[in-house]
Design a protein around this motif. Structure first.
Motif, PDB file in Angstrom:
ATOM      1  N   LEU A   1     -21.201 -35.239  13.060  1.00 25.55           N
ATOM      2  CA  LEU A   1     -20.096 -35.986  12.432  1.00 25.55           C
ATOM      3  C   LEU A   1     -18.762 -35.596  13.078  1.00 25.55           C
ATOM      4  CD1 LEU A   1     -21.241 -35.694   8.693  1.00 25.55           C
ATOM      5  CD2 LEU A   1     -21.467 -37.669  10.211  1.00 25.55           C
ATOM      6  N   GLU A   2     -18.626 -34.314  13.394  1.00 25.62           N
ATOM      7  CA  GLU A   2     -17.383 -33.859  14.038  1.00 25.62           C
ATOM      8  C   GLU A   2     -17.216 -34.498  15.422  1.00 25.62           C
ATOM      9  OE1 GLU A   2     -16.987 -29.476  11.874  1.00 25.62           O
ATOM     10  OE2 GLU A   2     -18.192 -29.676  13.684  1.00 25.62           O
ATOM     11  N   ARG A   3     -18.326 -34.646  16.121  1.00 22.84           N
ATOM     12  CA  ARG A   3     -18.239 -35.295  17.446  1.00 22.84           C
ATOM     13  C   ARG A   3     -17.810 -36.755  17.298  1.00 22.84           C
ATOM     14  NH1 ARG A   3     -22.607 -31.763  18.535  1.00 22.84           N
ATOM     15  NH2 ARG A   3     -24.187 -33.269  17.911  1.00 22.84           N
ATOM     16  N   LEU A   4     -18.314 -37.398  16.254  1.00 25.31           N
ATOM     17  CA  LEU A   4     -17.900 -38.795  16.044  1.00 25.31           C
ATOM     18  C   LEU A   4     -16.420 -38.855  15.648  1.00 25.31           C
ATOM     19  CD1 LEU A   4     -18.731 -41.782  15.947  1.00 25.31           C
ATOM     20  CD2 LEU A   4     -19.119 -41.485  13.496  1.00 25.31           C
ATOM     21  N   ALA A   5     -15.995 -37.908  14.820  1.00 31.35           N
ATOM     22  CA  ALA A   5     -14.577 -37.875  14.427  1.00 31.35           C
ATOM     23  C   ALA A   5     -13.695 -37.749  15.671  1.00 31.35           C
ATOM     24  CB  ALA A   5     -14.335 -36.715  13.459  1.00 31.35           C
ATOM     25  N   GLU A   6     -14.129 -36.921  16.589  1.00 31.13           N
ATOM     26  CA  GLU A   6     -13.360 -36.737  17.827  1.00 31.13           C
ATOM     27  C   GLU A   6     -13.376 -38.022  18.662  1.00 31.13           C
ATOM     28  OE1 GLU A   6     -11.344 -34.623  18.635  1.00 31.13           O
ATOM     29  OE2 GLU A   6     -11.116 -34.716  20.813  1.00 31.13           O
ATOM     30  N   ALA A   7     -14.544 -38.661  18.707  1.00 29.18           N
ATOM     31  CA  ALA A   7     -14.648 -39.918  19.466  1.00 29.18           C
ATOM     32  C   ALA A   7     -13.753 -40.997  18.856  1.00 29.18           C
ATOM     33  CB  ALA A   7     -16.099 -40.388  19.507  1.00 29.18           C
ATOM     34  N   ILE A   8     -13.684 -41.015  17.507  1.00 26.41           N
ATOM     35  CA  ILE A   8     -12.810 -41.994  16.842  1.00 26.41           C
ATOM     36  C   ILE A   8     -11.346 -41.689  17.176  1.00 26.41           C
ATOM     37  CG2 ILE A   8     -11.982 -42.807  14.593  1.00 26.41           C
ATOM     38  CD1 ILE A   8     -14.855 -42.344  13.540  1.00 26.41           C
ATOM     39  N   ARG A   9     -11.014 -40.393  17.182  1.00 36.11           N
ATOM     40  CA  ARG A   9      -9.638 -39.994  17.499  1.00 36.11           C
ATOM     41  C   ARG A   9      -9.261 -40.454  18.901  1.00 36.11           C
ATOM     42  NH1 ARG A   9      -6.584 -36.129  19.792  1.00 36.11           N
ATOM     43  NH2 ARG A   9      -8.352 -35.103  20.782  1.00 36.11           N
ATOM     44  N   LEU A  10     -10.246 -40.387  19.794  1.00 36.21           N
ATOM     45  CA  LEU A  10      -9.985 -40.801  21.184  1.00 36.21           C
ATOM     46  C   LEU A  10     -10.135 -42.311  21.361  1.00 36.21           C
ATOM     47  CD1 LEU A  10     -11.912 -37.908  22.966  1.00 36.21           C
ATOM     48  CD2 LEU A  10      -9.435 -38.148  22.724  1.00 36.21           C
ATOM     49  N   GLY A  11     -10.558 -42.977  20.293  1.00 38.76           N
ATOM     50  CA  GLY A  11     -10.679 -44.429  20.336  1.00 38.76           C
ATOM     51  C   GLY A  11     -11.919 -44.935  21.030  1.00 38.76           C
ATOM     52  N   ALA A  12     -12.932 -44.072  21.143  1.00 35.54           N
ATOM     53  CA  ALA A  12     -14.110 -44.492  21.905  1.00 35.54           C
ATOM     54  C   ALA A  12     -15.435 -44.218  21.201  1.00 35.54           C
ATOM     55  CB  ALA A  12     -14.100 -43.800  23.253  1.00 35.54           C
TER      56      ALA A  12
ATOM     57  N   ASP B   1     -18.973 -45.054  20.224  1.00 37.19           N
ATOM     58  CA  ASP B   1     -19.965 -46.074  20.578  1.00 37.19           C
ATOM     59  C   ASP B   1     -20.928 -46.295  19.408  1.00 37.19           C
ATOM     60  OD1 ASP B   1     -22.568 -44.400  21.069  1.00 37.19           O
ATOM     61  OD2 ASP B   1     -20.964 -43.320  22.084  1.00 37.19           O
ATOM     62  N   GLN B   2     -21.626 -47.385  19.457  1.00 38.75           N
ATOM     63  CA  GLN B   2     -22.494 -47.791  18.340  1.00 38.75           C
ATOM     64  C   GLN B   2     -23.603 -46.774  18.099  1.00 38.75           C
ATOM     65  OE1 GLN B   2     -21.860 -50.153  16.272  1.00 38.75           O
ATOM     66  NE2 GLN B   2     -23.750 -49.899  15.077  1.00 38.75           N
TER      67      GLN B   2
ATOM     68  N   SER C   1     -23.612 -43.545  18.665  1.00 33.81           N
ATOM     69  CA  SER C   1     -23.069 -42.353  17.997  1.00 33.81           C
ATOM     70  C   SER C   1     -22.836 -42.615  16.519  1.00 33.81           C
ATOM     71  CB  SER C   1     -21.739 -41.944  18.640  1.00 33.81           C
ATOM     72  OG  SER C   1     -21.923 -41.644  19.984  1.00 33.81           O
ATOM     73  N   ARG C   2     -22.371 -43.804  16.220  1.00 29.88           N
ATOM     74  CA  ARG C   2     -22.134 -44.163  14.818  1.00 29.88           C
ATOM     75  C   ARG C   2     -23.448 -44.188  14.039  1.00 29.88           C
ATOM     76  NH1 ARG C   2     -17.728 -47.009  13.065  1.00 29.88           N
ATOM     77  NH2 ARG C   2     -19.112 -48.379  11.892  1.00 29.88           N
ATOM     78  N   GLU C   3     -24.476 -44.716  14.657  1.00 24.69           N
ATOM     79  CA  GLU C   3     -25.770 -44.793  13.956  1.00 24.69           C
ATOM     80  C   GLU C   3     -26.375 -43.403  13.747  1.00 24.69           C
ATOM     81  OE1 GLU C   3     -28.073 -47.623  16.145  1.00 24.69           O
ATOM     82  OE2 GLU C   3     -26.799 -49.299  15.508  1.00 24.69           O
ATOM     83  N   ILE C   4     -26.236 -42.562  14.762  1.00 22.59           N
ATOM     84  CA  ILE C   4     -26.739 -41.187  14.629  1.00 22.59           C
ATOM     85  C   ILE C   4     -25.956 -40.460  13.532  1.00 22.59           C
ATOM     86  CG2 ILE C   4     -26.891 -38.950  15.806  1.00 22.59           C
ATOM     87  CD1 ILE C   4     -27.466 -40.570  18.402  1.00 22.59           C
ATOM     88  N   ALA C   5     -24.652 -40.675  13.512  1.00 22.11           N
ATOM     89  CA  ALA C   5     -23.806 -40.031  12.496  1.00 22.11           C
ATOM     90  C   ALA C   5     -24.136 -40.564  11.100  1.00 22.11           C
ATOM     91  CB  ALA C   5     -22.333 -40.268  12.823  1.00 22.11           C
ATOM     92  N   LEU C   6     -24.410 -41.843  11.006  1.00 22.39           N
ATOM     93  CA  LEU C   6     -24.764 -42.434   9.705  1.00 22.39           C
ATOM     94  C   LEU C   6     -26.052 -41.799   9.172  1.00 22.39           C
ATOM     95  CD1 LEU C   6     -24.410 -44.562   7.461  1.00 22.39           C
ATOM     96  CD2 LEU C   6     -25.584 -46.198   8.942  1.00 22.39           C
ATOM     97  N   ALA C   7     -27.029 -41.637  10.060  1.00 21.88           N
ATOM     98  CA  ALA C   7     -28.290 -40.999   9.640  1.00 21.88           C
ATOM     99  C   ALA C   7     -28.039 -39.548   9.223  1.00 21.88           C
ATOM    100  CB  ALA C   7     -29.310 -41.070  10.774  1.00 21.88           C
ATOM    101  N   ALA C   8     -27.166 -38.868   9.960  1.00 18.74           N
ATOM    102  CA  ALA C   8     -26.860 -37.460   9.623  1.00 18.74           C
ATOM    103  C   ALA C   8     -26.195 -37.380   8.256  1.00 18.74           C
ATOM    104  CB  ALA C   8     -25.955 -36.861  10.704  1.00 18.74           C
ATOM    105  N   ALA C   9     -25.242 -38.260   8.006  1.00 19.81           N
ATOM    106  CA  ALA C   9     -24.532 -38.246   6.714  1.00 19.81           C
ATOM    107  C   ALA C   9     -25.498 -38.578   5.572  1.00 19.81           C
ATOM    108  CB  ALA C   9     -23.385 -39.252   6.745  1.00 19.81           C
ATOM    109  N   HIS C  10     -26.386 -39.512   5.817  1.00 16.93           N
ATOM    110  CA  HIS C  10     -27.367 -39.906   4.791  1.00 16.93           C
ATOM    111  C   HIS C  10     -28.259 -38.722   4.416  1.00 16.93           C
ATOM    112  CE1 HIS C  10     -30.201 -42.355   2.570  1.00 16.93           C
ATOM    113  NE2 HIS C  10     -31.180 -41.852   3.296  1.00 16.93           N
ATOM    114  N   ARG C  11     -28.738 -38.042   5.423  1.00 16.40           N
ATOM    115  CA  ARG C  11     -29.630 -36.899   5.157  1.00 16.40           C
ATOM    116  C   ARG C  11     -28.877 -35.761   4.470  1.00 16.40           C
ATOM    117  NH1 ARG C  11     -34.670 -35.926   8.934  1.00 16.40           N
ATOM    118  NH2 ARG C  11     -35.526 -37.999   8.783  1.00 16.40           N
TER     119      ARG C  11
END
Lengths: 120, 142
Positions: A32-43, A45-46, A48-58
């Protein structure tokens, strides 16, 4: 087996499984932290979002089962943001992920203290 | 009234933590015999072979999800009569709709309380009187 004995054994199982699972839970927070960083950088990708969604769900499901209700709710909030489809607001997302990291570290410390107390 | 102590429950969930905690809870608190499966396809095989008295089925799983697994269980004459309780975090808004559309016996919300899980299962399936239970939590029966 009495009900009380059964519940004690369940608590012991919860501790054991949590200790085994905690590194993986922390790795999911890192995802999730890696995705937060990617969002901060504006990049973000789909994939990463799906992997993060699965991580948050679990995290949402498992943390609550282990008794970490606040951390579970925080993960559920993150899941909800990611499930929305649109890129989540970067600042809100990062704050939630940081909060989850803190709660998880507190949960680890609390768990260790409880185990030490039982063993003394 | 059925005696839950003689019952076998199959837990199908891709999350190892959930499987282990549910198994411990159902065995140690509820006195059930518990089987587990890590995927919908594996769960179908176990259900066909072991004919459990009930199935707890996670809704969100990769590949074959809970809805598809439930549909296949209900299509197979060998497993169609086994009551299935859906386990999911995503039901508050669609709880009843999911139960009616999917032929599930009920819904359990994740995260569940391991100390209450057996009670909730019994309550949903009518294995013990719900009148004697307190605080059984988030469950919905069909």
């Amino acid at each position: 087996m009495t009900q009380q004995r059964g519940e004690e054994e369940v608590r012991a199982t919860l501790e054991k499984v949590w200790l085994e699972s905690r590194p993986q839970a922390l790795e999911r927070v890192a995802t999730l932290e890696r995705l937060a960083e990617a969002i901060r950088l504006g990049a973000p990708d789909q994939e990463s979002r799906e992997i993060a969604l699965a991580a948050a769900h679990r995290l949402s499901g498992a943390l609550g089962v282990f008794g970490f209700g606040e951390a579970s709710c925080c993960a559920a909030e993150i899941e909800s943001l990611l499930a929305g489809g649109l890129p989540p607001d970067g600042a809100t997302f990062a704050q939630l992920v940081a909060r989850l990291r803190t709660l998880l570290e507190e949960a680890g410390a609390q768990n260790t203290a409880q185990m030490e107390k039982r063993n003394t | 009234m059925d005696n839950p102590l003689s019952k076998t429950v199959l837990v199908i969930d891709d999350d190892r933590d959930i499987r282990e905690v549910a198994k411990a809870s159902l065995e140690l608190v509820g006195g059930f015999t518990v089987l587990t499966a890590e995927s919908g396809s594996r769960g179908l095989l176990v259900a066909q072979e072991a004919k459990p008295d009930a199935i707890i089925l996670d809704l969100m799983m990769p590949e074959m999800d809970g809805q598809e697994t439930l549909a296949q269980l209900k299509r197979d004459p060998g497993t169609a009569c086994i009551p299935v309780i859906m386990l999911t975090a995503k039901v508050r808004a669609q709880k009843q709709d999911l139960v009616h559309r999917g032929n599930a016996a009920g819904i359990l919300l994740k995260p569940f309380d391991p100390m209450l899980l057996s009670r909730q299962v019994c309550e949903i399936l009518g294995w013990i009187s719900s009148a004697t239970e307190e605080g059984a939590g988030d469950s919905a029966t069909r």
